[in-house]
Enzyme design. Structure first.
Site, PDB file in Angstrom:
ATOM      1  CG  ASP A 115      29.180  39.898  31.636  1.00 18.08           C
ATOM      2  OD1 ASP A 115      30.078  39.956  32.498  1.00 18.08           O
ATOM      3  OD2 ASP A 115      28.755  38.816  31.180  1.00 18.08           O
ATOM      4  CD  GLU A 122      28.162  33.743  32.084  1.00 19.25           C
ATOM      5  OE1 GLU A 122      29.024  33.419  32.932  1.00 19.25           O
ATOM      6  OE2 GLU A 122      28.378  34.573  31.163  1.00 19.25           O
TER       7      GLU A 122
HETATM    8  N1  ADE Z   1      34.735  36.934  33.007  1.00 15.86           N
HETATM    9  C1  ADE Z   1      34.406  38.023  32.304  1.00 15.86           C
HETATM   10  N2  ADE Z   1      33.152  37.926  31.859  1.00 15.86           N
HETATM   11  C2  ADE Z   1      32.650  36.747  32.311  1.00 15.86           C
HETATM   12  C3  ADE Z   1      31.423  36.090  32.202  1.00 15.86           C
HETATM   13  N3  ADE Z   1      30.395  36.601  31.523  1.00 15.86           N
HETATM   14  N4  ADE Z   1      31.293  34.880  32.777  1.00 15.86           N
HETATM   15  C4  ADE Z   1      32.304  34.346  33.463  1.00 15.86           C
HETATM   16  N5  ADE Z   1      33.487  34.919  33.595  1.00 15.86           N
HETATM   17  C5  ADE Z   1      33.675  36.131  33.029  1.00 15.86           C
HETATM   18 ZN    ZN Z   2      30.467  38.675  34.315  1.00 19.87          ZN
END
Ligand code: ADE
Ligand code: ZN
Length: 349
Positions: A282, A204
């Site tokens: 998400d 990410e």
């Molecule tokens: N916790 C909630 N959303 C998240 C994300 N996008 N990346 C990492 N941890 C998270």
């Molecule tokens: Zn997430």
């Protein structure tokens, strides 16, 4: 030239959502209501002020507010309400099956017992399934900014729930930079020894190497996000060959500045590489959009075709944790939907 796929058409797609954090479905209005119900003070007077505070420069800036926001959740009823409302929204998006995450340590660290959190969420999901007809799974995530021993303690508390099928696997989330997956090798070995499903947020913000170690060291079955895997072509080939699902979240990537604008989102390259990508919300309350909003926004930005959207929906069902009979049933419904779309396209051209 066929018309562009509409929001209504995307809503009608039988699809699964595989990456949605229940705490991330907590809309400002519910946050204010729960704070009032629990006699807690919040630093914001109203929902508009809360939404205005949701301007994030990176993942950590979001997480700081996210952990603060979930602090209003205290009682069984709070967790029931949160989960049931999330199910109502999933149904409104045309999601037929939803796989939710939650962060047990984000609650137990504040003194809310694991069984209050988990029991409340499960009761809310069951009520949601009864009322809205959406099936679901619930996956506890380990917080990667905390020590692995803390994760192992959490897993031991969760063990009965994981072994009797009330919980459906293990995930990993929170701050990614400088917290490589291999720090959780023992926790994931614990899960593997028990035959549990494993997934992890990777790629990410962190580099492609974190996606590789999630695969090789943690032995994950899916990757949450995975965008930066594209920086390593050999890794992309492996992920495609193995059919590893990638739960991609375009509006999250936009709001956390993984991409400057949606037209620069790597979803097109991911599809072209044959990766099993899926579209997900998400943390919809924080990033301005649900699963369906993600479909609509990325379809518009990248001019996705009907065939692309059908692939995304099919991938979501295929890499879900649905049992084989339910999976086959939804895939058949999707094939019928695709057939109807082909007829319309044929008439249009
Ligand atoms: N916790 C909630 N959303 C998240 C994300 N996008 N990346 C990492 N941890 C998270
Ligand atoms: Zn997430």
């Amino acid at each position: 030239m066929p018309a562009r796929p509409t929001r209504d058409w995307m809503r009608g797609l039988p699809k699964a959502e595989l990456h949605v954090h229940l705490e991330g479905t907590l809309e400002p209005e519910m946050m204010l209501a729960l704070a009032r119900r629990n006699g807690l003070a919040l630093p914001w007077p109203d929902a508009a002020t809360i939404r205005a505070a949701y301007a994030f420069g990176n993942l950590q800036e979001f997480l700081d507010l996210y952990y603060r926001g979930m602090g209003v959740l205290l009682t069984h009823a709070d967790y029931v309400d949160l989960a049931c409302t999330a199910m109502e929204r999933a149904a409104a998006d045309g999601v037929v099956h939803a796989e939710f995450f939650y962060d047990p340590q984000g609650h137990t660290s504040r003194g809310v017992p694991f069984d209050v959190v988990t029991g409340g969420l499960l009761a809310g999901l069951a009520e949601g399934e009864r009322r809205f007809g959406v099936s679901w799974r619930l996956i506890p995530n380990l917080l990667r900014h905390l020590p692995e021993d803390d994760a192992l303690t959490t897993l031991r508390v969760a063990e009965p729930w994981l072994l009797d099928g009330r919980l459906h696997g293990v995930g990993l989330d929170s701050s990614e930079r400088d917290f490589p997956p291999e720090r959780f090798a023992r926790a994931y070995a614990w899960a593997a020894e028990r035959g549990l499903f494993r997934t992890a947020h990777a790629g990410e913000e962190g580099p492609a190497a974190y996606v590789a170690t999630a695969l090789d060291v943690l032995g994950v079955h899916r990757i949450d996000h995975g965008n930066r895997a594209l920086e390593d072509p050999a890794l992309v080939s492996r992920l495609a060959a193995l059919g590893i699902g990638l739960t991609v979240c375009p509006l999250s990537n936009l709001r956390l500045r993984g991409v400057a604008c949606l037209t620069e989102h790597p979803l097109r390259q991911m599809l072209d590489a044959g990766l099993k990508v899926t579209l997900n919300g998400d943390d919809p309350a924080y990033f301005g959009g649900t699963c369906l909003d993600n479909f609509v926004a990325i379809a518009d930005a990248l001019e996705l075709s009907v065939a692309d959207l059908l692939t995304l929906a099919r991938n979501s069902l295929e890499v879900s944790l649905l049992d084989p009979a339910a999976k086959a049933r939804h895939l058949t419904a999707l094939a019928a939907y695709a057939g109807a779309a082909a007829l319309v396209e044929g008439a249009d051209t």
